[in-house]
Design a protein around this motif. Structure first.
Motif, PDB file in Angstrom:
ATOM      1  N   TYR A   1       7.348   3.502   6.027  1.00 58.49           N
ATOM      2  CA  TYR A   1       7.825   2.952   4.755  1.00 58.49           C
ATOM      3  C   TYR A   1       7.900   4.038   3.684  1.00 58.49           C
ATOM      4  O   TYR A   1       8.869   4.097   2.909  1.00 58.49           O
ATOM      5  CB  TYR A   1       6.899   1.836   4.256  1.00 58.49           C
ATOM      6  N   LEU A   2       6.891   4.896   3.644  1.00 61.72           N
ATOM      7  CA  LEU A   2       6.878   5.987   2.668  1.00 61.72           C
ATOM      8  C   LEU A   2       8.112   6.869   2.804  1.00 61.72           C
ATOM      9  O   LEU A   2       8.757   7.234   1.819  1.00 61.72           O
ATOM     10  CB  LEU A   2       5.609   6.840   2.841  1.00 61.72           C
ATOM     11  N   ASN A   3       8.442   7.217   4.049  1.00 64.06           N
ATOM     12  CA  ASN A   3       9.621   8.043   4.297  1.00 64.06           C
ATOM     13  C   ASN A   3      10.885   7.375   3.782  1.00 64.06           C
ATOM     14  O   ASN A   3      11.715   8.003   3.113  1.00 64.06           O
ATOM     15  CB  ASN A   3       9.759   8.319   5.799  1.00 64.06           C
ATOM     16  N   LEU A   4      11.043   6.086   4.103  1.00 62.91           N
ATOM     17  CA  LEU A   4      12.271   5.380   3.740  1.00 62.91           C
ATOM     18  C   LEU A   4      12.381   5.162   2.233  1.00 62.91           C
ATOM     19  O   LEU A   4      13.466   5.287   1.657  1.00 62.91           O
ATOM     20  CB  LEU A   4      12.330   4.039   4.478  1.00 62.91           C
ATOM     21  N   ILE A   5      11.267   4.833   1.585  1.00 63.76           N
ATOM     22  CA  ILE A   5      11.299   4.625   0.136  1.00 63.76           C
ATOM     23  C   ILE A   5      11.613   5.940  -0.578  1.00 63.76           C
ATOM     24  O   ILE A   5      12.428   5.985  -1.503  1.00 63.76           O
ATOM     25  CB  ILE A   5       9.957   4.045  -0.354  1.00 63.76           C
ATOM     26  N   LYS A   6      10.979   7.013  -0.136  1.00 63.18           N
ATOM     27  CA  LYS A   6      11.219   8.323  -0.758  1.00 63.18           C
ATOM     28  C   LYS A   6      12.665   8.765  -0.517  1.00 63.18           C
ATOM     29  O   LYS A   6      13.335   9.284  -1.424  1.00 63.18           O
ATOM     30  CB  LYS A   6      10.244   9.356  -0.202  1.00 63.18           C
ATOM     31  N   ASN A   7      13.173   8.570   0.692  1.00 66.12           N
ATOM     32  CA  ASN A   7      14.573   8.922   0.974  1.00 66.12           C
ATOM     33  C   ASN A   7      15.527   8.132   0.088  1.00 66.12           C
ATOM     34  O   ASN A   7      16.525   8.671  -0.415  1.00 66.12           O
ATOM     35  CB  ASN A   7      14.903   8.644   2.448  1.00 66.12           C
ATOM     36  N   ALA A   8      15.229   6.835  -0.092  1.00 60.01           N
ATOM     37  CA  ALA A   8      16.094   5.988  -0.915  1.00 60.01           C
ATOM     38  C   ALA A   8      16.113   6.464  -2.363  1.00 60.01           C
ATOM     39  O   ALA A   8      17.173   6.541  -2.998  1.00 60.01           O
ATOM     40  CB  ALA A   8      15.630   4.535  -0.838  1.00 60.01           C
ATOM     41  N   SER A   9      14.936   6.802  -2.891  1.00 61.75           N
ATOM     42  CA  SER A   9      14.875   7.252  -4.277  1.00 61.75           C
ATOM     43  C   SER A   9      15.606   8.578  -4.465  1.00 61.75           C
ATOM     44  O   SER A   9      16.272   8.800  -5.480  1.00 61.75           O
ATOM     45  CB  SER A   9      13.416   7.380  -4.728  1.00 61.75           C
ATOM     46  N   GLU A  10      15.516   9.451  -3.472  1.00 62.58           N
ATOM     47  CA  GLU A  10      16.238  10.722  -3.543  1.00 62.58           C
ATOM     48  C   GLU A  10      17.749  10.500  -3.439  1.00 62.58           C
ATOM     49  O   GLU A  10      18.529  11.178  -4.102  1.00 62.58           O
ATOM     50  CB  GLU A  10      15.756  11.655  -2.437  1.00 62.58           C
TER      51      GLU A  10
ATOM     52  N   LEU B   1       0.825  -1.207   0.000  1.00 65.56           N
ATOM     53  CA  LEU B   1       0.000   0.000   0.000  1.00 65.56           C
ATOM     54  C   LEU B   1       0.859   1.258   0.000  1.00 65.56           C
ATOM     55  O   LEU B   1       0.542   2.244  -0.678  1.00 65.56           O
ATOM     56  CB  LEU B   1      -0.933  -0.004   1.214  1.00 65.56           C
ATOM     57  N   ALA B   2       1.955   1.223   0.777  1.00 67.06           N
ATOM     58  CA  ALA B   2       2.871   2.370   0.804  1.00 67.06           C
ATOM     59  C   ALA B   2       3.475   2.607  -0.571  1.00 67.06           C
ATOM     60  O   ALA B   2       3.600   3.752  -1.027  1.00 67.06           O
ATOM     61  CB  ALA B   2       3.962   2.139   1.846  1.00 67.06           C
ATOM     62  N   ILE B   3       3.861   1.524  -1.254  1.00 63.37           N
ATOM     63  CA  ILE B   3       4.424   1.641  -2.605  1.00 63.37           C
ATOM     64  C   ILE B   3       3.387   2.201  -3.570  1.00 63.37           C
ATOM     65  O   ILE B   3       3.701   3.069  -4.404  1.00 63.37           O
ATOM     66  CB  ILE B   3       4.952   0.277  -3.086  1.00 63.37           C
ATOM     67  N   ASN B   4       2.139   1.745  -3.445  1.00 65.52           N
ATOM     68  CA  ASN B   4       1.069   2.247  -4.317  1.00 65.52           C
ATOM     69  C   ASN B   4       0.834   3.742  -4.114  1.00 65.52           C
ATOM     70  O   ASN B   4       0.555   4.472  -5.067  1.00 65.52           O
ATOM     71  CB  ASN B   4      -0.221   1.473  -4.079  1.00 65.52           C
ATOM     72  N   LEU B   5       0.925   4.192  -2.849  1.00 63.46           N
ATOM     73  CA  LEU B   5       0.736   5.615  -2.574  1.00 63.46           C
ATOM     74  C   LEU B   5       1.833   6.464  -3.217  1.00 63.46           C
ATOM     75  O   LEU B   5       1.625   7.649  -3.498  1.00 63.46           O
ATOM     76  CB  LEU B   5       0.717   5.855  -1.060  1.00 63.46           C
ATOM     77  N   LEU B   6       2.986   5.853  -3.435  1.00 66.65           N
ATOM     78  CA  LEU B   6       4.111   6.576  -4.043  1.00 66.65           C
ATOM     79  C   LEU B   6       4.150   6.430  -5.561  1.00 66.65           C
ATOM     80  O   LEU B   6       5.098   6.901  -6.197  1.00 66.65           O
ATOM     81  CB  LEU B   6       5.433   6.069  -3.451  1.00 66.65           C
ATOM     82  N   LYS B   7       3.149   5.769  -6.140  1.00 65.51           N
ATOM     83  CA  LYS B   7       3.171   5.538  -7.589  1.00 65.51           C
ATOM     84  C   LYS B   7       3.326   6.811  -8.414  1.00 65.51           C
ATOM     85  O   LYS B   7       4.107   6.845  -9.365  1.00 65.51           O
ATOM     86  CB  LYS B   7       1.921   4.766  -8.014  1.00 65.51           C
ATOM     87  N   PRO B   8       2.595   7.893  -8.094  1.00 64.43           N
ATOM     88  CA  PRO B   8       2.785   9.120  -8.877  1.00 64.43           C
ATOM     89  C   PRO B   8       4.229   9.611  -8.865  1.00 64.43           C
ATOM     90  O   PRO B   8       4.763  10.055  -9.880  1.00 64.43           O
ATOM     91  CB  PRO B   8       1.848  10.122  -8.193  1.00 64.43           C
ATOM     92  N   TYR B   9       4.862   9.501  -7.685  1.00 64.63           N
ATOM     93  CA  TYR B   9       6.255   9.914  -7.571  1.00 64.63           C
ATOM     94  C   TYR B   9       7.163   8.978  -8.366  1.00 64.63           C
ATOM     95  O   TYR B   9       8.104   9.417  -9.041  1.00 64.63           O
ATOM     96  CB  TYR B   9       6.660   9.936  -6.094  1.00 64.63           C
ATOM     97  N   LEU B  10       6.881   7.664  -8.287  1.00 67.39           N
ATOM     98  CA  LEU B  10       7.716   6.687  -8.978  1.00 67.39           C
ATOM     99  C   LEU B  10       7.532   6.764 -10.491  1.00 67.39           C
ATOM    100  O   LEU B  10       8.483   6.531 -11.252  1.00 67.39           O
ATOM    101  CB  LEU B  10       7.389   5.274  -8.477  1.00 67.39           C
ATOM    102  N   ILE B  11       6.317   7.099 -10.937  1.00 70.44           N
ATOM    103  CA  ILE B  11       6.081   7.249 -12.365  1.00 70.44           C
ATOM    104  C   ILE B  11       6.912   8.394 -12.936  1.00 70.44           C
ATOM    105  O   ILE B  11       7.432   8.323 -14.053  1.00 70.44           O
ATOM    106  CB  ILE B  11       4.573   7.476 -12.631  1.00 70.44           C
TER     107      ILE B  11
END
Length: 464
Positions: free
Chosen positions: A340-349, A302-312
């Motif tokens: 999870y959202l924080n960590l995934i976004k930090n990793a991508s940055e 669910l956390a990954i899905n919420l970040l889909k716009p950012y990942l796209i």
């Protein structure tokens, strides 16, 4: 001998008062205190031509050093290795292991002078100490989490030689008729103390360094909360005054005048400051958990899905999911999802929008772990211990407040878990979330996920 007693009790006190709730720490301290009592017995001298109270103290202290120190060593090994996780069974074993000590006191005299046949003493003390060393080494060998494994190896490096030397000098050589070698023990204790200080400061022994870091971080957190509350109160009061006055002035100026537009910009600025204050406060407030049962895998997805716009918008970022187990967790789903959202976004940055992020879920004996492993620029050693502190950020931009990882730390701590960081510059970073077994309702091995992603372990190998 005075130095030996002082250093033994100093090490024991450091361990105990830094984390008295931890049973492993309590037994490690128990060993040091008992060994110190044996040293005091030696300082009180020998012979029966002493005051009665000195003879009594000598007998009591010396017997504690000889009988209870090896007992403490074995119990420490059992508790540290967690070979018996059932509390009731462990308490029964602790009682049974006291039996040899109860036999020693009636057989050998304590007053007017402590006397013991070291050959008989060695019959049970040698197995006790060897078993303790074996359990410590076994605990390090079977640990599969790399960070915890290193800590256990360092504990073995510190503890096993000390146990072995004490056994040889105090028991085995005395039983063989080679007496007095124990007098060299103070020099070994001094050496062990220096090792304790070095590893305790640099890496951590028996959780001491971790405790230091957590205390400093918790102290910083409390100061940040207090400071933020005061700042928030002041800002709200002053901004409220400004807002009231500006609105009064605005009503007196015709809308078409340029001054009215400037006043509108001032009001926008005040609203922005209040919003900033609210966001900072929300990240530092004491977290209240809304607990429920949920599947860990589902919450991560669910956390990954919420970040889909950012990942796209960052198509060169690949997320690899490796779920070795699927676990039903009892906790706050929303708070963990935000973590999870924080960590995934930090990793991508950290990867500048290009690279692979491995999310790995796996279970050890007492915990469930979630690794977030990226291929980013990494974090330097001088910054690594500070990344979880409030208001500290490695990102050089004005929109970052240095509170995302602090929030993650608060969430895990509130769940009784932990968050650890491992990183190498230009090779990537691993954030590991650990949840205690008491949070696990049920789990099942996810064989399909394992087989499908078994070849995607290059990131894990690179960092470990």
């Amino acid at each position: 001998m005075v130095i030996m007693v002082a250093l033994l009790w100093l090490m024991s006190s450091i361990l105990f008062f830094r984390n008295p709730q931890n049973e492993k720490i309590r037994w490690a301290s128990f060993i040091g205190f008992c060994g110190g009592f044996g040293g005091i017995g030696a300082l009180l001298g020998k012979g029966v031509n002493r005051e009665d109270w000195v003879l009594y103290l000598d007998g009591i202290f010396t017997s504690i050093g000889h009988y209870f120190t090896p007992y403490g060593m074995l119990i420490f090994g059992i508790v540290y290795s967690d070979v018996i996780s059932n509390t009731r069974k462990r308490n029964i074993l602790k009682s049974l292991l006291l039996v040899p000590i109860f036999f020693m006191y009636p057989i050998f005299q304590v007053y007017p002078e402590f006397r013991v046949d070291f050959r008989i003493l060695a019959i049970w003390v040698v197995p006790y100490v060897i078993a303790a060393n074996t359990l410590l080494i076994y605990s390090a060998w079977r640990e599969d989490h790399p960070i915890f494994k290193r800590r256990k190896i360092l504990t073995c490096v510190f503890v096993v030689p000390m146990f072995t030397f004490a056994l040889i000098t105090n028991i085995i050589l005395e039983a063989l008729g080679i007496v007095g070698v124990w007098r060299y023990n103070p020099w070994i204790i001094v050496s062990q103390f220096l090792v304790f200080v070095y590893f305790g400061v640099k890496y951590g022994i028996l959780g001491v360094r971790i405790r230091f870091e957590k205390e400093m971080r918790d102290s910083t957190m409390k100061a940040a909360r207090s400071g933020t509350a005061l700042l928030n109160h002041t800002i709200k009061n002053e901004i409220a005054k400004i807002d009231l006055l500006v609105n009064q002035i605005k009503e007196q100026i015709p809308p078409e005048e340029k001054s009215a537009e400037n006043l509108r910009l001032v009001l926008n600025s005040t609203n922005h400051v209040l919003e900033l204050s609210r966001r900072i406060q929300s990240r530092l407030d004491v977290i209240t958990l809304k607990e429920s049962e949920f599947y860990l895998r589902e919450s991560i997805d669910l956390a990954i899905n919420l970040l889909k716009p950012y990942l796209i918008s960052n198509p060169n970022i690949t997320i690899i999911k490796q779920y070795e187990v699927d676990v039903i967790i009892f906790g706050d789903k929303e708070q963990l999802q935000e973590t999870y959202l924080n960590l995934i976004k930090n990793a991508s940055e950290a990867m500048d929008g290009q690279g692979a992020l491995l999310i790995k879920v796996y279970k050890t004996r007492k915990r469930i772990h979630i690794d977030f492993i990226d291929e980013g620029k990494g974090i330097g050693k001088d910054e690594l211990n500070r990344v979880l502190d409030p208001f500290y950020s490695t990102k050089q931009n004005q929109v970052n407040y240095g509170l995302g990882l602090t929030y993650c730390y608060n969430v895990l701590k509130k769940h009784g878990g932990d968050i650890s960081v491992k990183s190498k510059v230009n090779k990537g970073t691993t954030f590991t979330l650990s949840m205690p077994s008491k949070r696990i309702i049920d789990f099942e091995v996810n064989e399909q996920s394992n087989s499908k992603l078994m070849g995607d372990n290059s990131l894990w190998t690179k960092l470990n």
